[in-house]
Design a protein around this motif. Structure first.
Motif, mmCIF file in Angstrom:
data_model
loop_
_atom_site.group_PDB
_atom_site.id
_atom_site.type_symbol
_atom_site.label_atom_id
_atom_site.label_comp_id
_atom_site.label_asym_id
_atom_site.label_seq_id
_atom_site.Cartn_x
_atom_site.Cartn_y
_atom_site.Cartn_z
ATOM 1 N N THR A 1 5.627 7.985 10.114
ATOM 2 C CA THR A 1 4.942 6.998 9.280
ATOM 3 C C THR A 1 5.326 5.606 9.743
ATOM 4 O O THR A 1 6.510 5.336 9.973
ATOM 5 N N ARG A 2 4.335 4.732 9.866
ATOM 6 C CA ARG A 2 4.594 3.335 10.220
ATOM 7 C C ARG A 2 3.527 2.454 9.580
ATOM 8 O O ARG A 2 2.336 2.683 9.752
ATOM 9 N N LYS A 3 3.936 1.460 8.828
ATOM 10 C CA LYS A 3 3.011 0.519 8.207
ATOM 11 C C LYS A 3 3.671 -0.856 8.131
ATOM 12 O O LYS A 3 4.888 -0.956 8.001
ATOM 13 N N GLU A 4 2.839 -1.902 8.196
ATOM 14 C CA GLU A 4 3.349 -3.279 8.131
ATOM 15 C C GLU A 4 2.359 -4.135 7.363
ATOM 16 O O GLU A 4 1.152 -4.075 7.624
ATOM 17 N N GLU A 5 2.857 -4.917 6.403
ATOM 18 C CA GLU A 5 1.983 -5.744 5.585
ATOM 19 C C GLU A 5 2.652 -7.076 5.240
ATOM 20 O O GLU A 5 3.875 -7.221 5.375
ATOM 21 N N SER B 1 0.825 -1.211 0.000
ATOM 22 C CA SER B 1 0.000 0.000 0.000
ATOM 23 C C SER B 1 0.855 1.255 0.000
ATOM 24 O O SER B 1 0.325 2.364 0.002
ATOM 25 N N TRP B 2 2.173 1.102 0.001
ATOM 26 C CA TRP B 2 3.075 2.247 -0.073
ATOM 27 C C TRP B 2 4.149 1.965 -1.126
ATOM 28 O O TRP B 2 4.341 0.831 -1.548
#
Length: 253
Positions: free
Chosen positions: A187-191, A38-39
């Protein structure tokens, strides 16, 4: 286990030459593909590079990815710890104005205090304390990491436990370590996107390129589980595994 002729031909004709950090041999031919995140690390990095006066790319490999993000600021460095990659990276990056530095220790980088206002890191180990030392007080640290559960289905099929040293490595741990070393997170994201292999030879090539996944990997040694995967691909058309990715953008408090 009785193995068919096609599989024996795969084992005897496995391509092993790999340099830099370029999987195009199996990606550009469509033999391995990954589900989209998603990024976009690149889309996040480019505007930061354009604004930077000094930057560092940690673990540049052969410079394949970084070279696509030019132009760079006047002061631009890249590090690489794998010796065979260093001359490849220098040949590719130094004409673009990036000085490539070979390193051996994440905890002792050959840079001055607060030297960089941008530090990039894609799938490379790092010391939060050392990053804090060399980043400017108003600098930005952007990192995309492969988590400890990356491609765990490969290990399950091979009967090899995941590396205990990295099994804990995830977004929560990385954020905690950065915050403990004086960073604030923006920013922090995990997938966990799917990575798909369409033939067994592409999986073998991949495992030969990333020795930390199966440290003692040899196609002949793991012929039985590879043949099981070969049968899965023959039946379904592909073999799916789960990647583990997370991204963090942070700056000193």
């Amino acid at each position: 286990m009785t193995m068919d002729k096609q599989f024996h031909e795969i084992l005897s004709d496995t391509r092993q030459d790999f340099s830099g950090w370029d999987f195009s041999y199996i990606t550009r031919t469509g033999r391995m593909g990954s589900q989209l995140l998603s990024w976009s690390y690149g889309s996040m990095a480019i505007p930061l590079i354009r604004k930077a006066k000094s930057m560092l790319d940690m673990g540049t490999g052969g410079g394949e990815f970084l070279s696509l993000l030019s132009p760079f600021p006047k002061e631009a460095f890249a590090t690489e710890g794998y010796l065979p990659n260093v001359p490849i990276a220098r040949k590719r990056l130094e004409p673009l104005g990036v000085k490539v530095v070979q390193i051996e220790d994440d905890f002792n980088l050959p840079f001055q205090n607060r030297q960089f206002d941008l530090i990039l890191n894609q799938h490379e180990s790092y010391s939060p304390e050392e990053v804090r030392r060399i980043i400017a007080d108003d600098g930005i640290f952007l990192t995309q990491q492969a988590g400890g559960l990356d491609c765990r289905e490969i290990n399950e099929m091979m009967g090899v436990p995941l590396n205990e040293e990295f099994a804990h490595w995830n977004l929560e741990t990385a954020v905690m370590e950065l915050e403990a070393n004086g960073f604030e997170i923006s920013t922090r994201k995990e997938e966990f996107p799917i990575q798909r292999f369409y033939d067994t030879a592409s999986l073998i090539y991949y495992l030969q390129a990333i020795p930390w996944q199966i440290p003692d990997f040899d196609p002949e040694k793991y012929a039985d589980p590879l043949y099981e995967i070969h049968q899965i691909i023959r039946e379904n058309g592909y073999f799916d595994v789960s990647q583990h990715r997370f991204i963090i953008q942070s700056r000193p408090k």
